[in-house]
Write a protein that holds these residues in place. Structure first.
Motif, short mmCIF file in Angstrom:
data_model
loop_
_atom_site.label_atom_id
_atom_site.label_comp_id
_atom_site.label_asym_id
_atom_site.label_seq_id
_atom_site.Cartn_x
_atom_site.Cartn_y
_atom_site.Cartn_z
N ASP A 32 0.95 -1.13 -0.04
CA ASP A 32 -0.03 0.16 0.15
C ASP A 32 0.80 1.56 0.26
O ASP A 32 1.83 1.33 0.58
CB ASP A 32 -1.04 0.07 1.26
CG ASP A 32 -1.76 -1.21 1.03
OD1 ASP A 32 -2.27 -1.44 0.26
OD2 ASP A 32 -2.48 -0.75 2.38
N LEU A 34 1.43 4.82 1.03
CA LEU A 34 0.67 6.48 1.32
C LEU A 34 1.17 7.97 0.82
O LEU A 34 2.24 7.82 1.38
CB LEU A 34 0.64 6.64 3.18
CG LEU A 34 0.92 7.73 3.65
CD1 LEU A 34 -0.79 7.95 4.14
CD2 LEU A 34 1.24 8.22 5.48
N ASP A 49 -5.40 12.17 -3.94
CA ASP A 49 -7.01 12.57 -3.34
C ASP A 49 -7.63 11.10 -4.67
O ASP A 49 -8.35 10.34 -4.67
CB ASP A 49 -8.05 13.77 -3.39
CG ASP A 49 -7.28 13.96 -1.70
OD1 ASP A 49 -6.89 13.70 -1.18
OD2 ASP A 49 -7.27 15.58 -1.38
N ALA A 52 -6.55 8.06 -4.48
CA ALA A 52 -6.33 7.42 -3.26
C ALA A 52 -8.08 6.90 -3.68
O ALA A 52 -8.65 5.72 -3.65
CB ALA A 52 -7.42 8.00 -2.08
N GLU A 53 -8.80 7.64 -4.36
CA GLU A 53 -10.36 7.51 -5.07
C GLU A 53 -10.52 6.04 -6.00
O GLU A 53 -11.01 4.86 -6.06
CB GLU A 53 -11.48 8.23 -5.39
CG GLU A 53 -12.58 8.64 -5.17
CD GLU A 53 -13.11 9.72 -5.14
OE1 GLU A 53 -13.22 9.67 -6.52
OE2 GLU A 53 -12.65 11.13 -4.93
N PRO A 56 -9.24 2.60 -4.02
CA PRO A 56 -9.77 2.48 -2.00
C PRO A 56 -9.13 1.57 -1.34
O PRO A 56 -8.49 0.15 -1.66
CB PRO A 56 -10.63 1.99 -2.56
CG PRO A 56 -11.44 1.28 -4.17
CD PRO A 56 -9.91 1.92 -5.15
N GLY A 57 -9.14 1.82 -0.40
CA GLY A 57 -8.14 0.97 0.71
C GLY A 57 -6.74 0.74 0.36
O GLY A 57 -5.87 -0.02 1.11
N ARG A 58 -5.80 1.02 -0.90
CA ARG A 58 -4.24 0.70 -1.23
C ARG A 58 -3.47 2.28 -0.76
O ARG A 58 -2.44 1.80 -0.70
CB ARG A 58 -4.13 -0.20 -2.26
CG ARG A 58 -4.42 -1.65 -2.24
CD ARG A 58 -4.41 -2.32 -3.42
NE ARG A 58 -2.49 -2.27 -3.18
CZ ARG A 58 -1.90 -3.55 -4.40
NH1 ARG A 58 -2.44 -2.88 -5.70
NH2 ARG A 58 -0.81 -2.43 -4.04
N SER A 60 -3.63 5.55 0.99
CA SER A 60 -4.31 7.14 1.23
C SER A 60 -3.36 7.99 1.28
O SER A 60 -2.01 7.89 0.56
CB SER A 60 -4.50 6.67 2.81
OG SER A 60 -4.55 5.21 2.75
N TRP A 80 1.99 6.69 11.08
CA TRP A 80 0.24 6.37 10.73
C TRP A 80 0.49 4.87 10.27
O TRP A 80 -0.70 4.03 11.01
CB TRP A 80 -0.03 7.24 9.28
CG TRP A 80 -1.61 7.01 8.38
CD1 TRP A 80 -2.49 8.06 8.87
CD2 TRP A 80 -1.61 6.05 7.86
NE1 TRP A 80 -3.60 7.10 8.23
CE2 TRP A 80 -3.26 6.25 7.49
CE3 TRP A 80 -0.62 4.81 6.74
CZ2 TRP A 80 -3.79 5.33 6.49
CZ3 TRP A 80 -1.62 4.62 6.01
CH2 TRP A 80 -2.90 4.47 5.87
N LYS A 84 -1.77 1.32 11.85
CA LYS A 84 -2.61 0.98 10.60
C LYS A 84 -2.12 -0.79 10.67
O LYS A 84 -3.07 -1.09 10.19
CB LYS A 84 -2.19 1.94 9.62
CG LYS A 84 -3.05 2.65 9.70
CD LYS A 84 -5.24 2.23 9.03
CE LYS A 84 -5.75 3.67 9.12
NZ LYS A 84 -6.37 3.91 9.15
#
Ligand SMILES: Nc1nc2c(ncn2[C@@H]2O[C@H](COP(=O)(O)OP(=O)(O)O)[C@@H](O)[C@H]2O)c(=O)[nH]1
Ligand SMILES: [Mg+2]
Length: 245
Positions: A32, A34, A49, A52-53, A56-58, A60, A80, A84
């Motif tokens: 993933d 960030l 952003d 991120a859409e 999703p989930g991968r 952030s 962070w 998580k």
């Protein structure tokens, strides 16, 4: 191994979308991202952003109000990631200096027992593309200086392409790390060394950024010159503060 790579961004609108897609396309399970954006004036945060859409989930995004420096971005990003529940957290630049294709090598090294794997430019000679000679000399000189003063037996202690196991990050006492820029990398490498971390260097080919401009400033260079001396003088204090791996 649940792995998180943190990408700090400041004005990387040209590079970030391709970098995210390249990382997401890797045949690596459990990877993933960030993105930590410091309210880039060029709109990188909005692109982040959108990514991120798309994933999703991968993917952030952490938005910070203004430019606070690379070290701060990593400290917050790693914090962070620990919260998580990631097993390993890493660093990669947005600008394609660090080839996403080397990410699986860094992951492999940690899976095989390294507490810290470092993407090294100086393992087999010098693997740097498109840097002027003076920048290569500066980087090699910086590494030699760091090695002499701190005693860390690493070829590329200033590299910002790396992966830490969760255990290592927990032992390094992140909240007390003060530096930014290249010295952040050196401070972290030093702490890992002092903690007894197993550090493995993985050969990479480093390429000058694809687009946009470097954010490294005179301040950062000054900080980097002072940090090794500080680390050496404070070795005992640092050792006391750190955990054991
Ligand atoms: N969030 C955040 N990212 C930064 C900051 N400074 C640099 N970066 C990012 O950190 C990475 C490395 O910076 P870069 O300018 O490429 O440094 P260089 O490769 O050493 O010239 C890039 O992805 C930058 O966008 C900062 O103050 N905040
Ligand atoms: Mg760069």
């Amino acid at each position: 191994m649940k792995t998180l790579f943190v990408i700090p961004t400041y004005n990387e609108s040209e590079n970030l979308p391709n970098m995210v897609d390249a990382l997401m396309a890797l045949p690596t399970d459990d990877l993933d991202i960030l993105i930590v954006d410091d309210n880039s004036p060029d709109g990188t945060g909005k692109i982040a952003d959108e990514k991120a859409e798309k994933y999703p989930g991968r993917v952030s995004v952490m938005h910070r109000p203004g430019k606070q420096g690379l070290g701060r971005a990593y400290v917050e990003g790693f914090g962070w990631g620990l919260k998580k529940g990631y097993d390993a957290v890493g660093e990669i630049d947005a600008d394609f200096s660090h080839d996403p294709k080397s990410v699986p090598d860094l992951i492999e090294a940690v899976k095989n027992g390294a507490h810290l794997s470092i993407g090294s430019r100086y393992l087999n000679g010098i693997s740097v593309i498109n840097w002027p000679l003076r920048r290569i000399i500066l980087s090699l000189g910086a590494n030699e200086y760091v090695r002499r003063i701190t005693g860390i037996p690493i070829h590329d202690g200033t590299s910002g392409f790396r992966l830490y196991s969760r255990e290592a990050i927990e032992a390094l006492d992140l909240p007390s790390v003060r530096s930014n820029g290249y010295s952040f990398q050196v401070e972290m490498t030093f702490r890992a060394h002092v903690c007894g971390c197993k550090i493995v260097e993985v050969p990479i080919i480093f390429t000058e950024r694809r687009a946009g401009e470097s954010k490294m400033s005179g301040n950062v260079i000054f900080e980097s010159a002072m940090m090794p001396i500080r680390l050496r003088l404070q070795t005992r204090k640092i050792r006391k503060r750190l955990g054991k791996v």
